[in-house]
Design a protein around this motif. Structure first.
Motif, short mmCIF file in Angstrom:
data_model
loop_
_atom_site.label_atom_id
_atom_site.label_comp_id
_atom_site.label_asym_id
_atom_site.label_seq_id
_atom_site.Cartn_x
_atom_site.Cartn_y
_atom_site.Cartn_z
N GLN A 147 0.85 -1.18 0.00
CA GLN A 147 0.00 0.00 0.00
C GLN A 147 0.90 1.24 0.00
O GLN A 147 1.76 1.38 0.85
N ILE A 148 0.69 2.12 -0.98
CA ILE A 148 1.50 3.33 -1.09
C ILE A 148 0.62 4.55 -0.89
O ILE A 148 -0.40 4.72 -1.57
N ASP A 149 1.02 5.40 0.04
CA ASP A 149 0.30 6.65 0.29
C ASP A 149 0.75 7.70 -0.73
O ASP A 149 1.95 7.90 -0.93
N ASP B 177 3.50 10.11 -0.04
CA ASP B 177 4.88 9.60 0.01
C ASP B 177 5.54 9.59 -1.36
O ASP B 177 6.68 9.13 -1.50
N LEU B 178 4.83 10.08 -2.38
CA LEU B 178 5.36 10.04 -3.75
C LEU B 178 5.67 11.45 -4.25
O LEU B 178 4.86 12.36 -4.12
N ILE C 56 9.47 8.87 -1.21
CA ILE C 56 10.15 9.72 -0.23
C ILE C 56 10.68 8.94 0.97
O ILE C 56 11.84 9.13 1.37
N PRO C 57 9.91 8.04 1.58
CA PRO C 57 10.44 7.34 2.78
C PRO C 57 11.68 6.50 2.51
O PRO C 57 12.54 6.38 3.39
N THR C 58 11.78 5.90 1.32
CA THR C 58 12.92 5.01 1.04
C THR C 58 13.95 5.63 0.12
O THR C 58 15.09 5.15 0.03
N GLY C 59 13.58 6.70 -0.61
CA GLY C 59 14.49 7.32 -1.56
C GLY C 59 14.59 6.57 -2.89
O GLY C 59 15.38 6.94 -3.76
N ILE C 60 13.78 5.53 -3.08
CA ILE C 60 13.79 4.78 -4.34
C ILE C 60 13.27 5.66 -5.47
O ILE C 60 12.24 6.33 -5.33
N ILE C 61 13.99 5.67 -6.60
CA ILE C 61 13.58 6.45 -7.77
C ILE C 61 13.35 5.51 -8.94
O ILE C 61 14.19 4.65 -9.25
N LYS D 286 3.38 1.98 -15.24
CA LYS D 286 4.53 1.07 -15.30
C LYS D 286 5.53 1.39 -14.18
O LYS D 286 6.06 0.49 -13.53
N ALA D 287 5.77 2.67 -13.96
CA ALA D 287 6.71 3.07 -12.92
C ALA D 287 6.21 2.64 -11.54
O ALA D 287 6.99 2.17 -10.70
N LEU D 288 4.92 2.78 -11.30
CA LEU D 288 4.36 2.35 -10.02
C LEU D 288 4.47 0.85 -9.84
O LEU D 288 4.69 0.35 -8.73
#
Length: 363
Positions: free
Chosen positions: A213-215, A218-219, A246-251, A266-268
């Motif tokens: 689940q992504i808030d 947080d994006l 934002i919480p993990t810094g993953i791009i 696709k990115a999600l």
């Protein structure tokens, strides 16, 4: 020793499922019908082998009872070794069937391939590894969809991310995760010297919506004009999507589609699978050694497999298996490698007493 009580419970649950699948209530509920059908399919091999075992045990008992019989004793003595050997085979097969199943095994899979050490040659090799996996997927009738690609200037890939969909994809491709090393003479090498390069492969089970689940807060989502090969049209639309968690810094960035919405989707998809993998690592610290061998820092010393072109040789260093058919392997013929790795993993699970467990649904 086989857990006979557990096997009897599996057989009872199988009979119960067959009854439920014929009931009007279940037949009218498509979701429930699909779920129970899958459970029945999962249990059927265990039930069939258990029935075989019971039949062999019965025949062994009958033969032993007539050993002293002057007429039937000789026939029983001749048949007993065959039946006892068959019992051993069935027992071994049941031990494997009773191993805990990874819930991710049946999932579709995101494969991320990146060039490692070796410059332009590493990018070319990354493309070769991707082609190998694509050709293997074709033999399995799986579908491969490129989600993101970054091409190198001299050819090959700096990075390519693809979604592989089909039956039991992750259970096969999980063994491709790690550092792949190549030894060959690059096309750009004028002196004929053999170079060593690497490519890294990460294999991630696709995350379902219920898994991650992504808030939205947080994006950090940004839009830009797409770049790279593809003609003028690629550069005239603001369709490239970059998402930072934002919480993990993953791009994650995707620009392959002209549609901004499609690139975002696709990115999600990639982001969710990476987040699922992080959570899986956190929950499975006991198995972290298996994951740590997957990517590392792409140094040559962390290799899982070496592809030696001059000797037409491929060596999987995890199990010490060497095959002299590199040309066929690079064309997608990797079934022998994967089968050997699966067998090794099953043996390790058996050593850890994995045969004492079964998935919760059969309790």
């Amino acid at each position: 020793m086989l857990p006979i009580t557990k096997l009897e419970a599996v057989a009872r649950r199988f009979r119960e499922l067959e009854h439920l699948l014929c009931s009007p209530e279940v037949l009218a509920d498509h979701a429930k019908l699909q779920k129970l059908n899958k459970e029945r399919t999962d249990l059927e091999p265990v039930v069939a082998q258990f029935a075989r075992l019971n039949d062999v045990e019965r025949r062994i008992a009958e033969d032993r009872e007539v050993l002293a019989d002057p007429e039937l004793g000789e026939l029983a003595r001749a048949e007993l070794p065959e039946l006892e050997a068959e019992r051993e085979v069935i027992t071994s097969e049941l031990e494997l069937l009773l191993l805990p199943k990874d819930p991710n095994d049946a999932k579709n899979t995101i494969v991320e391939i990146r060039s490692g050490e070796g410059g332009e040659e590493a990018a070319l090799f990354a493309a070769d590894v991707f082609r190998m996996i694509v050709r293997y997927a074709e033999t399995k009738r799986w579908k491969v969809e490129i989600l993101s690609v970054s091409e190198a200037s001299a050819g090959g890939y700096k990075e390519v991310i693809a979604l592989v969909t089909g039956q039991d994809v992750y259970s096969h491709l999980r063994y491709e995760g790690g550092v792949h090393r190549v030894q060959r003479v690059p096309a750009t090498e004028a002196q004929g010297r053999i170079h060593t390069s690497t490519a890294t492969v990460a294999v991630l089970p696709e995350a379902d919506d219920v898994d991650v689940q992504i808030d939205d807060k947080d994006l950090d989502i940004s839009i830009a004009a797409s770049g790279g090969p593809g003609g003028q049209g690629v550069n005239t639309t603001n369709s490239a999507v970059q998402i930072r968690h934002i919480p993990t810094g993953i791009i994650v960035k995707c620009q392959d589609e002209r549609s901004q919405l499609k690139n975002k989707a696709k990115a999600l998809k990639v982001l969710k699978s990476r987040l699922l993998d992080i959570e899986r690592k956190r929950q499975e610290d006991a198995l972290s050694a298996e994951r740590r061998t997957m990517v590392g820092s792409a140094e040559r010393s962390q290799k899982i497999r070496t592809y030696n072109y001059p000797q037409n040789r491929v060596t999987d260093h995890r199990i010490g298996l060497t095959l002299h058919k590199l040309d066929r392997i690079m064309d997608g013929d990797i079934d022998e490698l994967i089968a050997a790795l699966r067998t090794h993993r099953q043996a390790e699970l058996l050593k850890q007493g994995g045969s004492q467990e079964r998935p919760a649904e059969i309790e």
